[in-house]
Design an enzyme around this catalytic site. Structure first.
Site, PDB file in Angstrom:
ATOM      1  N   ASP A   1     -11.184   2.367   4.115  1.00 31.86           N
ATOM      2  CA  ASP A   1     -11.445   0.942   3.879  1.00 31.86           C
ATOM      3  C   ASP A   1     -12.937   0.696   3.608  1.00 31.86           C
ATOM      4  O   ASP A   1     -13.318  -0.381   3.140  1.00 31.86           O
ATOM      5  CB  ASP A   1     -11.085   0.120   5.135  1.00 31.86           C
ATOM      6  CG  ASP A   1      -9.757  -0.607   5.009  1.00 31.86           C
ATOM      7  OD1 ASP A   1      -9.368  -0.947   3.880  1.00 31.86           O
ATOM      8  OD2 ASP A   1      -9.119  -0.850   6.058  1.00 31.86           O
TER       9      ASP A   1
ATOM     10  N   LYS B   1       0.848  -1.201   0.000  1.00 34.01           N
ATOM     11  CA  LYS B   1       0.000   0.000   0.000  1.00 34.01           C
ATOM     12  C   LYS B   1       0.882   1.249   0.000  1.00 34.01           C
ATOM     13  O   LYS B   1       0.610   2.221  -0.710  1.00 34.01           O
ATOM     14  CB  LYS B   1      -0.921  -0.003   1.225  1.00 34.01           C
ATOM     15  CG  LYS B   1      -2.050  -1.029   1.110  1.00 34.01           C
ATOM     16  CD  LYS B   1      -2.812  -1.235   2.406  1.00 34.01           C
ATOM     17  CE  LYS B   1      -3.783  -2.403   2.283  1.00 34.01           C
ATOM     18  NZ  LYS B   1      -4.450  -2.758   3.529  1.00 34.01           N
TER      19      LYS B   1
ATOM     20  N   GLN C   1      -4.933  -2.019   9.841  1.00 34.16           N
ATOM     21  CA  GLN C   1      -4.728  -3.286   9.132  1.00 34.16           C
ATOM     22  C   GLN C   1      -5.270  -4.452   9.949  1.00 34.16           C
ATOM     23  O   GLN C   1      -5.016  -4.557  11.150  1.00 34.16           O
ATOM     24  CB  GLN C   1      -3.222  -3.457   8.837  1.00 34.16           C
ATOM     25  CG  GLN C   1      -2.869  -4.657   7.984  1.00 34.16           C
ATOM     26  CD  GLN C   1      -3.409  -4.577   6.559  1.00 34.16           C
ATOM     27  OE1 GLN C   1      -3.594  -3.493   6.008  1.00 34.16           O
ATOM     28  NE2 GLN C   1      -3.692  -5.717   5.964  1.00 34.16           N
TER      29      GLN C   1
HETATM   30  N1  GUN Z   1      -6.382  -7.139   5.776  1.00 35.68           N
HETATM   31  C1  GUN Z   1      -6.566  -7.783   4.590  1.00 35.68           C
HETATM   32  N2  GUN Z   1      -7.201  -6.982   3.707  1.00 35.68           N
HETATM   33  C2  GUN Z   1      -7.441  -5.821   4.354  1.00 35.68           C
HETATM   34  C3  GUN Z   1      -8.053  -4.594   3.965  1.00 35.68           C
HETATM   35  O1  GUN Z   1      -8.545  -4.414   2.854  1.00 35.68           O
HETATM   36  N3  GUN Z   1      -8.082  -3.623   4.912  1.00 35.68           N
HETATM   37  C4  GUN Z   1      -7.563  -3.789   6.151  1.00 35.68           C
HETATM   38  N4  GUN Z   1      -7.640  -2.777   7.016  1.00 35.68           N
HETATM   39  N5  GUN Z   1      -6.985  -4.912   6.546  1.00 35.68           N
HETATM   40  C5  GUN Z   1      -6.915  -5.919   5.640  1.00 35.68           C
END
Ligand code: GUN
Length: 295
Positions: free
Chosen positions: A121, A54, A98
Protein backbone atom coordinates in the site's frame (compact mmCIF):
# COMPACT_ATOMS: atom_id res chain seq x y z
CA UNK A 1 -15.47 8.04 -26.22
CA UNK A 2 -14.22 11.47 -27.15
CA UNK A 3 -10.51 12.25 -27.01
CA UNK A 4 -11.24 14.75 -24.25
CA UNK A 5 -12.09 12.01 -21.76
CA UNK A 6 -9.16 10.37 -20.00
CA UNK A 7 -10.32 6.76 -20.03
CA UNK A 8 -9.01 5.23 -16.80
CA UNK A 9 -10.66 1.92 -17.52
CA UNK A 10 -8.80 1.52 -20.81
CA UNK A 11 -5.47 2.71 -19.37
CA UNK A 12 -5.88 0.37 -16.38
CA UNK A 13 -6.62 -2.50 -18.78
CA UNK A 14 -3.37 -1.76 -20.69
CA UNK A 15 -1.37 -1.73 -17.45
CA UNK A 16 -3.00 -4.97 -16.32
CA UNK A 17 -1.96 -6.62 -19.59
CA UNK A 18 1.63 -5.49 -19.02
CA UNK A 19 1.56 -6.87 -15.45
CA UNK A 20 -0.02 -10.15 -16.60
CA UNK A 21 2.76 -10.56 -19.19
CA UNK A 22 5.43 -10.03 -16.53
CA UNK A 23 3.75 -12.50 -14.15
CA UNK A 24 3.53 -15.05 -16.97
CA UNK A 25 7.25 -14.57 -17.70
CA UNK A 26 8.08 -15.18 -14.02
CA UNK A 27 6.07 -18.38 -14.01
CA UNK A 28 7.66 -19.49 -17.29
CA UNK A 29 11.04 -19.01 -15.61
CA UNK A 30 9.85 -21.44 -12.88
CA UNK A 31 9.34 -18.76 -10.24
CA UNK A 32 6.32 -18.75 -7.95
CA UNK A 33 3.53 -16.35 -8.92
CA UNK A 34 3.55 -13.17 -6.80
CA UNK A 35 1.37 -13.56 -3.71
CA UNK A 36 -0.70 -10.73 -2.20
CA UNK A 37 -2.58 -11.05 1.08
CA UNK A 38 -5.21 -8.76 2.54
CA UNK A 39 -6.36 -8.57 6.14
CA UNK A 40 -9.88 -7.35 6.64
CA UNK A 41 -11.28 -6.69 10.09
CA UNK A 42 -15.06 -6.52 10.51
CA UNK A 43 -17.87 -6.29 8.02
CA UNK A 44 -17.62 -2.75 6.57
CA UNK A 45 -19.54 -3.03 3.28
CA UNK A 46 -17.27 -0.76 1.22
CA UNK A 47 -14.18 -2.60 2.48
CA UNK A 48 -15.71 -5.96 1.51
CA UNK A 49 -16.34 -4.63 -2.00
CA UNK A 50 -12.80 -3.19 -2.31
CA UNK A 51 -11.17 -6.39 -1.13
CA UNK A 52 -13.32 -8.48 -3.48
CA UNK A 53 -12.28 -6.28 -6.44
CA UNK A 54 -8.62 -6.54 -5.45
CA UNK A 55 -8.95 -10.34 -5.34
CA UNK A 56 -10.64 -10.40 -8.76
CA UNK A 57 -7.93 -8.17 -10.25
CA UNK A 58 -5.18 -10.43 -8.85
CA UNK A 59 -6.86 -13.41 -10.43
CA UNK A 60 -7.02 -11.64 -13.81
CA UNK A 61 -3.26 -11.08 -13.95
CA UNK A 62 -2.13 -14.38 -12.39
CA UNK A 63 -1.21 -13.03 -8.93
CA UNK A 64 -2.11 -15.36 -6.07
CA UNK A 65 -4.27 -13.72 -3.42
CA UNK A 66 -5.33 -14.72 0.07
CA UNK A 67 -7.79 -12.89 2.28
CA UNK A 68 -7.53 -13.13 6.06
CA UNK A 69 -10.80 -12.18 7.72
CA UNK A 70 -11.00 -11.17 11.36
CA UNK A 71 -14.13 -10.33 13.37
CA UNK A 72 -14.89 -6.67 14.20
CA UNK A 73 -14.24 -7.49 17.86
CA UNK A 74 -10.68 -8.70 17.18
CA UNK A 75 -8.24 -6.96 19.52
CA UNK A 76 -5.32 -4.78 18.46
CA UNK A 77 -3.01 -7.48 19.84
CA UNK A 78 -4.65 -10.15 17.68
CA UNK A 79 -4.29 -7.96 14.59
CA UNK A 80 -0.62 -7.31 15.42
CA UNK A 81 -0.11 -11.07 15.68
CA UNK A 82 -1.69 -11.50 12.24
CA UNK A 83 0.56 -8.76 10.80
CA UNK A 84 3.61 -10.46 12.33
CA UNK A 85 2.49 -13.79 10.91
CA UNK A 86 2.35 -12.32 7.38
CA UNK A 87 5.60 -10.38 7.91
CA UNK A 88 7.28 -13.72 8.62
CA UNK A 89 5.54 -15.86 6.01
CA UNK A 90 8.05 -16.29 3.13
CA UNK A 91 5.22 -17.24 0.76
CA UNK A 92 3.63 -13.78 1.05
CA UNK A 93 5.31 -11.11 -1.09
CA UNK A 94 3.15 -8.24 0.06
CA UNK A 95 0.01 -7.54 2.05
CA UNK A 96 -2.39 -4.81 3.00
CA UNK A 97 -4.53 -4.19 6.04
CA UNK A 98 -7.79 -2.86 4.66
CA UNK A 99 -8.81 0.48 6.15
CA UNK A 100 -10.78 1.76 7.97
CA UNK A 101 -10.16 -0.39 11.04
CA UNK A 102 -12.60 -0.62 13.97
CA UNK A 103 -12.24 2.35 16.32
CA UNK A 104 -10.58 0.41 19.14
CA UNK A 105 -7.58 -0.32 16.89
CA UNK A 106 -4.86 2.27 16.28
CA UNK A 107 -4.37 2.17 12.50
CA UNK A 108 -1.01 3.99 12.67
CA UNK A 109 0.36 1.40 15.07
CA UNK A 110 -0.73 -1.39 12.72
CA UNK A 111 0.74 0.28 9.63
CA UNK A 112 4.07 0.79 11.41
CA UNK A 113 4.12 -2.90 12.30
CA UNK A 114 4.00 -4.00 8.64
CA UNK A 115 7.39 -5.00 7.24
CA UNK A 116 8.17 -2.08 4.86
CA UNK A 117 9.36 -4.62 2.27
CA UNK A 118 5.82 -6.09 2.22
CA UNK A 119 3.93 -2.78 2.50
CA UNK A 120 2.44 -2.77 -1.00
CA UNK A 121 0.00 0.00 0.00
CA UNK A 122 3.03 2.28 0.49
CA UNK A 123 1.60 3.52 3.80
CA UNK A 124 4.54 2.70 6.11
CA UNK A 125 6.42 5.82 7.29
CA UNK A 126 9.63 4.41 5.88
CA UNK A 127 8.11 4.05 2.41
CA UNK A 128 6.58 7.52 2.66
CA UNK A 129 10.06 8.83 3.56
CA UNK A 130 11.63 7.07 0.57
CA UNK A 131 8.99 8.58 -1.70
CA UNK A 132 9.64 12.04 -0.27
CA UNK A 133 13.36 11.60 -0.97
CA UNK A 134 12.68 10.43 -4.53
CA UNK A 135 14.12 6.98 -3.83
CA UNK A 136 12.63 3.73 -5.15
CA UNK A 137 9.67 2.57 -3.07
CA UNK A 138 6.07 1.40 -3.25
CA UNK A 139 3.96 4.39 -4.26
CA UNK A 140 0.52 4.63 -2.68
CA UNK A 141 -2.23 3.50 -5.06
CA UNK A 142 -4.07 6.71 -5.90
CA UNK A 143 -1.01 8.94 -6.48
CA UNK A 144 0.51 6.17 -8.61
CA UNK A 145 -2.76 5.94 -10.54
CA UNK A 146 -2.94 9.70 -11.15
CA UNK A 147 0.66 9.91 -12.35
CA UNK A 148 0.20 6.94 -14.72
CA UNK A 149 -3.05 8.41 -16.08
CA UNK A 150 -1.34 11.72 -16.85
CA UNK A 151 1.76 10.04 -18.29
CA UNK A 152 -0.15 7.65 -20.49
CA UNK A 153 -2.43 10.44 -21.72
CA UNK A 154 0.68 12.39 -22.79
CA UNK A 155 -0.06 15.26 -20.43
CA UNK A 156 3.09 17.32 -19.97
CA UNK A 157 3.67 18.22 -16.30
CA UNK A 158 7.20 19.70 -16.47
CA UNK A 159 6.96 23.42 -15.65
CA UNK A 160 3.15 23.33 -15.48
CA UNK A 161 1.05 24.63 -12.62
CA UNK A 162 -0.66 21.76 -10.84
CA UNK A 163 -3.28 22.66 -8.25
CA UNK A 164 -4.20 19.89 -5.83
CA UNK A 165 -7.39 20.20 -3.79
CA UNK A 166 -7.07 18.24 -0.55
CA UNK A 167 -4.03 17.41 1.62
CA UNK A 168 -4.81 13.85 2.74
CA UNK A 169 -1.94 11.52 3.62
CA UNK A 170 -2.94 9.03 0.95
CA UNK A 171 -3.77 11.30 -2.00
CA UNK A 172 -3.25 15.09 -1.89
CA UNK A 173 0.05 15.26 -0.04
CA UNK A 174 1.84 12.40 -1.86
CA UNK A 175 0.64 13.43 -5.34
CA UNK A 176 1.91 16.97 -4.73
CA UNK A 177 5.30 15.52 -3.72
CA UNK A 178 5.48 13.25 -6.78
CA UNK A 179 4.61 15.91 -9.33
CA UNK A 180 6.82 18.63 -7.87
CA UNK A 181 10.00 16.62 -7.32
CA UNK A 182 12.97 16.74 -9.63
CA UNK A 183 12.37 13.63 -11.71
CA UNK A 184 11.62 12.43 -15.19
CA UNK A 185 7.88 12.89 -14.69
CA UNK A 186 7.81 15.76 -12.21
CA UNK A 187 9.09 19.33 -12.15
CA UNK A 188 5.62 20.80 -11.91
CA UNK A 189 4.89 23.88 -9.81
CA UNK A 190 2.41 22.54 -7.29
CA UNK A 191 -0.06 24.45 -5.14
CA UNK A 192 -1.70 22.34 -2.43
CA UNK A 193 -5.07 23.78 -1.39
CA UNK A 194 -7.14 22.72 1.61
CA UNK A 195 -10.02 23.71 3.86
CA UNK A 196 -8.22 26.85 5.11
CA UNK A 197 -7.16 28.12 1.67
CA UNK A 198 -8.32 31.66 0.92
CA UNK A 199 -9.47 32.80 -2.52
CA UNK A 200 -9.67 29.20 -3.70
CA UNK A 201 -11.30 29.96 -7.03
CA UNK A 202 -8.54 32.43 -7.95
CA UNK A 203 -5.96 29.70 -7.40
CA UNK A 204 -7.79 26.83 -9.10
CA UNK A 205 -8.37 29.04 -12.15
CA UNK A 206 -4.60 29.24 -12.62
CA UNK A 207 -4.20 25.46 -12.80
CA UNK A 208 -2.97 23.82 -15.97
CA UNK A 209 -3.76 20.55 -14.18
CA UNK A 210 -6.36 20.47 -11.43
CA UNK A 211 -6.52 17.43 -9.14
CA UNK A 212 -9.63 17.25 -6.99
CA UNK A 213 -9.28 15.06 -3.88
CA UNK A 214 -11.35 16.78 -1.23
CA UNK A 215 -14.15 14.30 -0.72
CA UNK A 216 -16.99 16.73 -1.51
CA UNK A 217 -19.46 15.68 -4.18
CA UNK A 218 -19.45 17.90 -7.32
CA UNK A 219 -17.47 20.63 -5.54
CA UNK A 220 -15.47 21.81 -8.58
CA UNK A 221 -17.57 23.98 -10.91
CA UNK A 222 -16.77 25.43 -14.34
CA UNK A 223 -16.11 28.85 -12.79
CA UNK A 224 -13.11 27.32 -10.96
CA UNK A 225 -11.46 25.87 -14.08
CA UNK A 226 -9.24 27.56 -16.66
CA UNK A 227 -10.26 26.92 -20.27
CA UNK A 228 -8.36 23.90 -21.57
CA UNK A 229 -7.12 22.66 -18.16
CA UNK A 230 -6.64 18.96 -17.43
CA UNK A 231 -9.02 17.93 -14.64
CA UNK A 232 -8.40 14.80 -12.58
CA UNK A 233 -11.25 13.75 -10.30
CA UNK A 234 -10.32 11.52 -7.38
CA UNK A 235 -13.69 11.62 -5.59
CA UNK A 236 -16.33 8.96 -5.66
CA UNK A 237 -19.71 9.49 -3.99
CA UNK A 238 -23.15 8.00 -4.22
CA UNK A 239 -25.87 10.60 -4.66
CA UNK A 240 -29.59 9.93 -4.74
CA UNK A 241 -31.06 9.73 -8.23
CA UNK A 242 -34.58 8.37 -8.48
CA UNK A 243 -34.36 8.22 -12.27
CA UNK A 244 -31.92 5.30 -12.02
CA UNK A 245 -32.85 1.70 -11.27
CA UNK A 246 -30.60 1.62 -8.19
CA UNK A 247 -31.92 4.94 -6.86
CA UNK A 248 -28.44 6.49 -6.85
CA UNK A 249 -25.59 7.39 -9.17
CA UNK A 250 -21.87 7.87 -8.71
CA UNK A 251 -20.33 11.32 -8.93
CA UNK A 252 -16.88 12.70 -8.19
CA UNK A 253 -15.49 15.83 -6.53
CA UNK A 254 -15.99 17.55 -9.89
CA UNK A 255 -19.32 18.62 -11.32
CA UNK A 256 -18.59 16.80 -14.57
CA UNK A 257 -21.48 18.15 -16.65
CA UNK A 258 -20.64 21.72 -15.67
CA UNK A 259 -16.85 21.43 -16.08
CA UNK A 260 -16.62 19.25 -19.19
CA UNK A 261 -17.00 22.12 -21.67
CA UNK A 262 -14.29 24.19 -19.94
CA UNK A 263 -11.73 21.40 -19.46
CA UNK A 264 -9.24 20.34 -22.12
CA UNK A 265 -9.10 16.80 -20.75
CA UNK A 266 -11.09 15.29 -17.88
CA UNK A 267 -11.44 11.98 -16.02
CA UNK A 268 -14.95 10.59 -15.62
CA UNK A 269 -16.40 9.04 -12.44
CA UNK A 270 -16.66 6.12 -12.51
CA UNK A 271 -14.00 4.98 -14.97
CA UNK A 272 -11.25 7.53 -14.30
CA UNK A 273 -8.86 7.32 -11.34
CA UNK A 274 -10.72 4.44 -9.63
CA UNK A 275 -9.69 1.57 -11.95
CA UNK A 276 -6.05 2.72 -11.74
CA UNK A 277 -5.79 2.32 -7.96
CA UNK A 278 -6.26 -1.44 -7.99
CA UNK A 279 -3.69 -1.79 -10.76
CA UNK A 280 -1.24 0.10 -8.55
CA UNK A 281 -1.56 -2.62 -5.94
CA UNK A 282 -0.90 -5.30 -8.55
CA UNK A 283 2.14 -3.36 -9.75
CA UNK A 284 3.50 -3.05 -6.21
CA UNK A 285 2.92 -6.74 -5.53
CA UNK A 286 4.83 -7.62 -8.68
CA UNK A 287 7.82 -5.49 -7.68
CA UNK A 288 7.64 -6.87 -4.12
CA UNK A 289 7.91 -10.40 -5.49
CA UNK A 290 10.92 -9.41 -7.59
CA UNK A 291 12.58 -7.91 -4.48
CA UNK A 292 13.37 -4.82 -6.55
CA UNK A 293 13.19 -2.32 -3.70
CA UNK A 294 14.16 -4.17 -0.52
CA UNK A 295 16.77 -6.65 -1.68
N1 GUN B 1 -9.34 1.63 2.15
C1 GUN B 1 -9.66 2.44 1.10
N2 GUN B 1 -8.63 2.52 0.23
C2 GUN B 1 -7.64 1.75 0.74
C3 GUN B 1 -6.33 1.42 0.29
O1 GUN B 1 -5.84 1.86 -0.74
N3 GUN B 1 -5.63 0.58 1.10
C4 GUN B 1 -6.13 0.08 2.25
N4 GUN B 1 -5.36 -0.74 2.97
N5 GUN B 1 -7.34 0.36 2.70
C5 GUN B 1 -8.10 1.19 1.93
Amino acid sequence: MSIKIIDGKAIAADLKKEIAAQVAAMIDAENEAPHLAAIIVGEDAASQTYVASKERACHEVGITSTIYRMPAVASEKELIEMVDFLNNDPDIDGFIVQLPLPEHIDANKIIERIDPAKDVDGFHPRNIGLMQLGLPTYLPATPFGIVELLKRSNVKVNGKHVVVLGRSNIVGTPVSVLLSRKSEYGNATVTLCHSQTENLEEITKQADILIAAIGKPQFVKASMVKKGAVVIDVGIHRIEDITTEKGYRLVGDVDFDDVVSEAGRITPVPGGVGPMTIVALLHNTLIASKKEIYK
